[in-house]
Design a protein around this motif. Structure first.
Motif, mmCIF file in Angstrom:
data_model
loop_
_atom_site.group_PDB
_atom_site.id
_atom_site.type_symbol
_atom_site.label_atom_id
_atom_site.label_comp_id
_atom_site.label_asym_id
_atom_site.label_seq_id
_atom_site.Cartn_x
_atom_site.Cartn_y
_atom_site.Cartn_z
ATOM 1 N N VAL A 279 32.280 9.661 -13.030
ATOM 2 C CA VAL A 279 30.965 9.604 -13.658
ATOM 3 C C VAL A 279 30.710 8.171 -14.109
ATOM 4 N N ASP A 280 29.432 7.875 -14.332
ATOM 5 C CA ASP A 280 29.071 6.534 -14.783
ATOM 6 C C ASP A 280 29.563 6.297 -16.206
ATOM 7 N N GLY A 281 29.737 5.023 -16.529
ATOM 8 C CA GLY A 281 30.119 4.651 -17.878
ATOM 9 C C GLY A 281 31.423 3.879 -17.916
ATOM 10 N N PHE A 282 31.550 2.988 -18.917
ATOM 11 C CA PHE A 282 32.759 2.170 -18.971
ATOM 12 C C PHE A 282 33.984 2.945 -19.442
ATOM 13 N N ALA A 283 33.797 4.167 -19.948
ATOM 14 C CA ALA A 283 34.943 4.971 -20.372
ATOM 15 C C ALA A 283 35.883 5.272 -19.215
ATOM 16 N N THR A 284 35.364 5.353 -17.998
ATOM 17 C CA THR A 284 36.197 5.698 -16.839
ATOM 18 C C THR A 284 36.403 4.510 -15.904
ATOM 19 N N SER A 285 36.135 3.299 -16.379
ATOM 20 C CA SER A 285 36.215 2.140 -15.492
ATOM 21 C C SER A 285 37.644 1.759 -15.137
ATOM 22 N N HIS A 286 38.635 2.417 -15.749
ATOM 23 C CA HIS A 286 40.028 2.184 -15.364
ATOM 24 C C HIS A 286 40.547 3.265 -14.410
ATOM 25 N N ILE A 287 39.732 4.299 -14.152
ATOM 26 C CA ILE A 287 40.156 5.390 -13.274
ATOM 27 C C ILE A 287 39.221 5.532 -12.073
ATOM 28 N N ARG A 288 37.935 5.407 -12.313
ATOM 29 C CA ARG A 288 36.938 5.632 -11.267
ATOM 30 C C ARG A 288 37.167 4.791 -10.011
ATOM 31 N N PRO A 289 37.562 3.491 -10.125
ATOM 32 C CA PRO A 289 37.749 2.698 -8.906
ATOM 33 C C PRO A 289 38.866 3.202 -7.993
ATOM 34 N N LEU A 290 39.720 4.110 -8.482
ATOM 35 C CA LEU A 290 40.837 4.584 -7.665
ATOM 36 C C LEU A 290 40.445 5.727 -6.728
ATOM 37 N N GLY A 291 39.223 6.219 -6.845
ATOM 38 C CA GLY A 291 38.720 7.176 -5.886
ATOM 39 C C GLY A 291 39.487 8.474 -5.802
ATOM 40 N N VAL A 292 39.949 8.989 -6.933
ATOM 41 C CA VAL A 292 40.745 10.212 -6.918
ATOM 42 C C VAL A 292 39.852 11.444 -6.931
ATOM 43 N N GLN A 293 40.452 12.586 -6.667
ATOM 44 C CA GLN A 293 39.744 13.856 -6.753
ATOM 45 C C GLN A 293 39.733 14.306 -8.216
ATOM 46 N N ASP A 294 38.530 14.521 -8.740
ATOM 47 C CA ASP A 294 38.356 14.876 -10.138
ATOM 48 C C ASP A 294 38.572 16.374 -10.324
ATOM 49 N N ALA A 295 39.585 16.746 -11.111
ATOM 50 C CA ALA A 295 39.870 18.164 -11.329
ATOM 51 C C ALA A 295 38.782 18.852 -12.152
ATOM 52 N N PHE A 296 38.026 18.068 -12.917
ATOM 53 C CA PHE A 296 37.010 18.647 -13.796
ATOM 54 C C PHE A 296 35.607 18.231 -13.364
ATOM 55 N N ALA A 297 35.307 18.353 -12.097
ATOM 56 C CA ALA A 297 34.040 17.869 -11.567
ATOM 57 C C ALA A 297 32.885 18.831 -11.778
ATOM 58 N N ALA A 298 33.140 20.025 -12.284
ATOM 59 C CA ALA A 298 32.077 21.022 -12.443
ATOM 60 C C ALA A 298 30.997 20.537 -13.404
ATOM 61 N N ASP A 299 29.780 21.020 -13.185
ATOM 62 C CA ASP A 299 28.638 20.581 -13.990
ATOM 63 C C ASP A 299 28.762 20.981 -15.457
ATOM 64 N N ASP A 300 29.513 22.028 -15.738
ATOM 65 C CA ASP A 300 29.568 22.522 -17.113
ATOM 66 C C ASP A 300 30.598 21.795 -17.972
ATOM 67 N N VAL A 301 31.238 20.763 -17.426
ATOM 68 C CA VAL A 301 32.222 20.007 -18.204
ATOM 69 C C VAL A 301 31.496 18.916 -19.001
ATOM 70 N N THR A 302 31.555 19.013 -20.322
ATOM 71 C CA THR A 302 31.010 17.995 -21.212
ATOM 72 C C THR A 302 32.066 17.699 -22.265
ATOM 73 N N TYR A 303 31.731 16.806 -23.204
ATOM 74 C CA TYR A 303 32.701 16.494 -24.252
ATOM 75 C C TYR A 303 32.954 17.692 -25.166
ATOM 76 N N GLU A 304 32.089 18.705 -25.082
ATOM 77 C CA GLU A 304 32.272 19.894 -25.910
ATOM 78 C C GLU A 304 33.130 20.959 -25.224
ATOM 79 N N THR A 305 33.461 20.754 -23.958
ATOM 80 C CA THR A 305 34.232 21.751 -23.203
ATOM 81 C C THR A 305 35.675 21.802 -23.690
ATOM 82 N N SER A 306 36.253 22.987 -23.700
ATOM 83 C CA SER A 306 37.677 23.128 -24.016
ATOM 84 C C SER A 306 38.262 24.252 -23.163
ATOM 85 N N TYR A 307 39.558 24.115 -22.865
ATOM 86 C CA TYR A 307 40.260 25.097 -22.040
ATOM 87 C C TYR A 307 41.536 25.553 -22.744
#
Length: 418
Positions: A279-307
């Motif tokens: 996702v956009d934003g500098f919070a993921t700028s150390h992971i996003r460039p590595l092009g990995v598969q995001d385990a939590f890519a679903a639309d319902d994942v927000t900062y309020e989500t918990s599992y």
């Protein structure tokens, strides 16, 4: 989590301020991009020449600025005028403290936000691997009052009497007890605001800033703060190091179908709080460039989500990265042991395969970003970039020189202004 938990334009009285690689065995780039040694040396020489020219231009600009003043523009504050480089700076978010250090003005910082001790420890962990780079956090004011209602005492800002508030006013107005009139009062009576933190996750800032708020990359923010400190050449050089690092990583990544699924989490009280990676934003700028598969890519994942454990087992990422684990709030070894001892947690693939790793602080500045990119590359792709060593807390681990993905001395020299 909300921005204030995570760290978390008209001229005024003080707007006119009173004062004035080493690469893996044989070299990753040379071996994988087809460059000859002579071509690399030529490019290096060209880069050095360009850097010297840039520094000369920056020095001339700084001399002019000392005589005539200068201005820097950034959303949401607009254009801010400076008579000279600020010498006493209020800082809330860790990324701006890291920038101040990067530009040789760490001693100008008089405060930090949510937890000055934890934030300072994180900076120390990275700076310990850079000769001559440090951040003295002794005596820093802690801006946040520590209560359940996240806020900053306005009177403390008067006591600090800073030359600049290196903080997003849109964040300040979200604090308990703050109104837009308080933002205007502080800007007029003490010093201007200069900051943008909602670029962290491209989240929506509060009114009245939401409509015209602009989002920036980490390195665009670095460039703007570099201009505040009249350190444009250092900002450009640090970005060049980052660009080289990303090129090194991306040119050596395995095919997409061979990359692991990655889950970024915070684990508290037997509950997993997930974060998206791609996702956009500098919070993921150390992971996003590595092009990995995001385990939590679903639309319902927000900062309020918990599992809970059972839901995590259904998702079952190949790798778990736990945020805030580099000399910060959490100990990844304790977390991994807790997961392993749980009847469901112990069944997670990342736990069984020893792939639960410490991850960094998403509120990252430029120096932090370099280390966190290297760290993540080693954790996710050890065959390509070398094994991530065991981390017991404290300083960033010692990486053998021939397995470092960026040149520590080059970064230390940039910070020193050489």
């Amino acid at each position: 989590m909300d921005e204030k938990f995570i760290d978390a334009g008209t001229p005024t009285r003080r707007a006119y301020l009173k004062s004035g690689s080493a690469l893996l065995a044989g070299g990753l780039l040379t071996g994988c991009t087809g460059q000859s040694g002579s071509e690399s040396e030529t490019e290096s020489a060209d880069a050095t020449t360009t850097a010297k020219e840039t520094e000369t231009e920056a020095a001339a600009t700084e001399t002019t600025a000392e005589d005539t003043g200068y201005s820097v523009s950034m959303s949401p504050v607009g254009e801010v005028a400076f008579e000279s480089i600020p010498e006493d700076v209020m800082v809330y978010s860790l990324l701006y403290a890291d920038m101040a250090v990067a530009f040789g003005h760490g001693d100008a910082v008089n405060s930090l936000g949510f937890d000055s001790d934890a934030g300072g420890r994180t900076l120390d962990a990275y700076y310990d691997r850079l000769d001559g780079v440090s951040f003295d956090r002794e005596g820093l004011a802690q801006l946040n009052n520590g209560s359940s209602d996240i806020s900053v005492d306005k009177e403390l800002l008067y006591e600090l009497d800073s030359d600049l508030h290196l903080m997003d006013p849109a964040l300040a107005v979200s604090f308990d007890g703050w109104e837009q009139s308080d933002i205007e009062e502080v800007g007029e009576q003490i010093a201007p605001w200069f900051g943008n933190v909602y670029s962290r996750a491209h989240s929506t800032p509060p009114e009245p800033y939401a409509e015209n708020y602009e989002y920036y990359t980490l390195w665009e923010l670095t460039e703007k703060v570099g201009a505040v400190f009249q350190a444009e050449a250092r900002a450009a050089e640090l970005k060049a190091v980052r660009d080289d690092l990303v090129e090194t990583i991306q040119s050596n990544l395995p095919p997409e179908d061979e990359r692991p699924t990655v889950g970024v989490v915070i684990f508290m009280s037997d509950t997993f709080y997930p974060s998206k990676v791609n996702v956009d934003g500098f919070a993921t700028s150390h992971i996003r460039p590595l092009g990995v598969q995001d385990a939590f890519a679903a639309d319902d994942v927000t900062y309020e989500t918990s599992y809970d454990y059972e839901t995590m087992l259904e998702i079952d990422p190949d790798v778990l990265l736990h945020s805030f684990c580099v000399a910060s709030y959490y100990d990844v070894n304790d977390i991994e042991q807790t997961l392993a001892e749980h009847p469901v947690g112990g069944e997670l693939s990342a736990v069984k395969n020893g792939r639960v790793y410490p991850s960094g602080n998403p509120v990252q500045g430029p120096i932090m970003n370099l280390f966190q990119l290297e760290m993540t590359a080693k954790q996710l792709f050890p065959e390509q970039f070398g094994e991530w060593p065991e981390y017991e807390g404290g300083a960033y681990p010692e990486i053998p020189e021939d397995e470092q993905l960026f040149d520590r001395q080059r970064v230390a020299d940039i910070v020193a202004g050489n």
